[in-house]
Design an enzyme around this catalytic site. Structure first.
Site, PDB file in Angstrom:
ATOM      1  N   CYS A 166       0.840  -1.202   0.000  1.00 28.56           N
ATOM      2  CA  CYS A 166       0.000   0.000   0.000  1.00 28.56           C
ATOM      3  C   CYS A 166       0.875   1.253   0.000  1.00 28.56           C
ATOM      4  CB  CYS A 166      -0.927   0.014   1.204  1.00 28.56           C
ATOM      5  SG  CYS A 166      -2.388  -1.033   1.040  1.00 28.56           S
ATOM      6  N   ASP A 168      10.919  -6.353  -8.383  1.00 23.38           N
ATOM      7  CA  ASP A 168      11.168  -6.937  -7.066  1.00 23.38           C
ATOM      8  C   ASP A 168      12.533  -6.481  -6.566  1.00 23.38           C
ATOM      9  OD1 ASP A 168       9.891  -9.694  -5.511  1.00 23.38           O
ATOM     10  OD2 ASP A 168      11.919  -9.045  -4.981  1.00 23.38           O
ATOM     11  N   ASN A 206       1.877 -16.417  -4.265  1.00 26.78           N
ATOM     12  CA  ASN A 206       2.131 -17.194  -3.050  1.00 26.78           C
ATOM     13  C   ASN A 206       1.051 -16.857  -2.023  1.00 26.78           C
ATOM     14  OD1 ASN A 206       4.568 -18.411  -3.915  1.00 26.78           O
ATOM     15  ND2 ASN A 206       5.678 -16.523  -3.480  1.00 26.78           N
ATOM     16  N   GLY A 214       5.251 -19.400   1.291  1.00 27.86           N
ATOM     17  CA  GLY A 214       6.265 -18.369   1.461  1.00 27.86           C
ATOM     18  C   GLY A 214       5.767 -16.953   1.286  1.00 27.86           C
ATOM     19  N   THR A 268       5.154 -13.398   2.168  1.00 28.79           N
ATOM     20  CA  THR A 268       5.732 -12.522   3.193  1.00 28.79           C
ATOM     21  C   THR A 268       5.068 -11.155   3.220  1.00 28.79           C
ATOM     22  OG1 THR A 268       7.458 -11.761   1.687  1.00 28.79           O
ATOM     23  CG2 THR A 268       7.988 -13.641   3.112  1.00 28.79           C
ATOM     24  N   HIS A 298      -0.466  -8.391   0.790  1.00 32.22           N
ATOM     25  CA  HIS A 298      -1.197  -7.550  -0.176  1.00 32.22           C
ATOM     26  C   HIS A 298      -0.943  -8.283  -1.486  1.00 32.22           C
ATOM     27  CE1 HIS A 298      -2.031  -3.243  -1.886  1.00 32.22           C
ATOM     28  NE2 HIS A 298      -1.980  -4.082  -2.914  1.00 32.22           N
ATOM     29  N   HIS A 345      -0.033 -10.000  -4.805  1.00 33.23           N
ATOM     30  CA  HIS A 345       0.919  -9.602  -5.841  1.00 33.23           C
ATOM     31  C   HIS A 345       1.175 -10.807  -6.714  1.00 33.23           C
ATOM     32  CE1 HIS A 345       2.999 -10.788  -2.123  1.00 33.23           C
ATOM     33  NE2 HIS A 345       3.905 -11.373  -2.902  1.00 33.23           N
ATOM     34  N   HIS A 360       3.807 -12.438  -9.002  1.00 33.94           N
ATOM     35  CA  HIS A 360       5.211 -12.435  -9.411  1.00 33.94           C
ATOM     36  C   HIS A 360       5.278 -12.729 -10.913  1.00 33.94           C
ATOM     37  CE1 HIS A 360       7.249 -12.835  -5.367  1.00 33.94           C
ATOM     38  NE2 HIS A 360       6.065 -13.318  -5.033  1.00 33.94           N
TER      39      HIS A 360
HETATM   40  P1  AMP Z   1       6.006 -13.087  -1.341  1.00 30.66           P
HETATM   41  O1  AMP Z   1       7.121 -13.799  -0.603  1.00 30.66           O
HETATM   42  O2  AMP Z   1       5.322 -13.891  -2.389  1.00 30.66           O
HETATM   43  O3  AMP Z   1       5.049 -12.426  -0.358  1.00 30.66           O
HETATM   44  O4  AMP Z   1       6.730 -11.934  -2.147  1.00 30.66           O
HETATM   45  C1  AMP Z   1       7.093 -10.702  -1.600  1.00 30.66           C
HETATM   46  C2  AMP Z   1       8.118 -10.119  -2.525  1.00 30.66           C
HETATM   47  O5  AMP Z   1       8.239  -8.744  -2.249  1.00 30.66           O
HETATM   48  C3  AMP Z   1       9.522 -10.730  -2.379  1.00 30.66           C
HETATM   49  O6  AMP Z   1       9.921 -11.292  -3.627  1.00 30.66           O
HETATM   50  C4  AMP Z   1      10.384  -9.538  -1.968  1.00 30.66           C
HETATM   51  O7  AMP Z   1      11.674  -9.574  -2.526  1.00 30.66           O
HETATM   52  C5  AMP Z   1       9.572  -8.364  -2.484  1.00 30.66           C
HETATM   53  N1  AMP Z   1       9.794  -7.100  -1.803  1.00 30.66           N
HETATM   54  C6  AMP Z   1       9.886  -6.888  -0.463  1.00 30.66           C
HETATM   55  N2  AMP Z   1      10.065  -5.587  -0.206  1.00 30.66           N
HETATM   56  C7  AMP Z   1      10.090  -4.947  -1.413  1.00 30.66           C
HETATM   57  C8  AMP Z   1      10.250  -3.588  -1.819  1.00 30.66           C
HETATM   58  N3  AMP Z   1      10.426  -2.597  -0.932  1.00 30.66           N
HETATM   59  N4  AMP Z   1      10.233  -3.315  -3.146  1.00 30.66           N
HETATM   60  C9  AMP Z   1      10.068  -4.299  -4.045  1.00 30.66           C
HETATM   61  N5  AMP Z   1       9.895  -5.594  -3.729  1.00 30.66           N
HETATM   62  C10 AMP Z   1       9.914  -5.916  -2.431  1.00 30.66           C
HETATM   63 ZN    ZN Z   2      -1.830  -3.218   1.107  1.00 27.45          ZN
END
Ligand code: AMP
Ligand code: ZN
Length: 115
Positions: free
Chosen positions: A8, A31, A88, A94, A96, A99, A101, A103
């Site tokens: 967000c 990413d 994911n 995995g 993390t 919100h 997204h 990939h």
């Molecule tokens: P997930 O593990 O599927 O939730 O993917 C989260 C992704 O967000 C990971 O691949 C991280 O490398 C990426 N990520 C985390 N912080 C940032 C950021 N500030 N800008 C861009 N990507 C990010």
């Molecule tokens: Zn959000």
């Protein structure tokens, strides 16, 4: 906008990101820890925590996310060679950032099944 949600904040421009596409509903950015020569994340501007909370009213938005990932892959020259798209969901996959997204990864050969 959800409090303390990283994506967000990126959507709102409060945290910088390398934006590859944006419109009134979606933002795509690179990413920060790329796992392939192209590794972008396609996110809705609307906060949705995970696929577990999608409803039928989100169908068009999720469709736009998928078509946008394919369009970015095509623009970057990866449509014919191939690309991988991944959502994911929760701990075992995995997730993390809570919100949603999509990939988009391209530029190398991906194995199947994934690790
Ligand atoms: P997930 O593990 O599927 O939730 O993917 C989260 C992704 O967000 C990971 O691949 C991280 O490398 C990426 N990520 C985390 N912080 C940032 C950021 N500030 N800008 C861009 N990507 C990010
Ligand atoms: Zn959000």
């Amino acid at each position: 906008m959800a409090a303390d949600c990283l994506f967000c904040k990126i959507v709102a421009g409060e945290i910088p990101a390398s934006i590859v596409y944006q419109d009134d509903r979606l933002v795509a950015f690179n990413d920060i820890n790329p796992q392939a020569p192209l590794h972008a994340l396609v996110v809705p501007r609307q906060h949705i925590a995970s696929l577990n909370v999608l409803s039928v009213k989100d169908d068009e938005l999720v469709g736009e996310m998928v078509r946008r990932a394919a369009a970015i892959a095509r623009e970057k020259g990866y449509a014919d060679g191939g690309f991988r798209t991944v959502f994911n969901t929760n701990a075992d996959a995995g997730q993390t950032v809570f919100h949603i997204h999509l990939h988009l990864l391209a530029g190398r050969r991906f194995s199947w099944p994934p690790g």
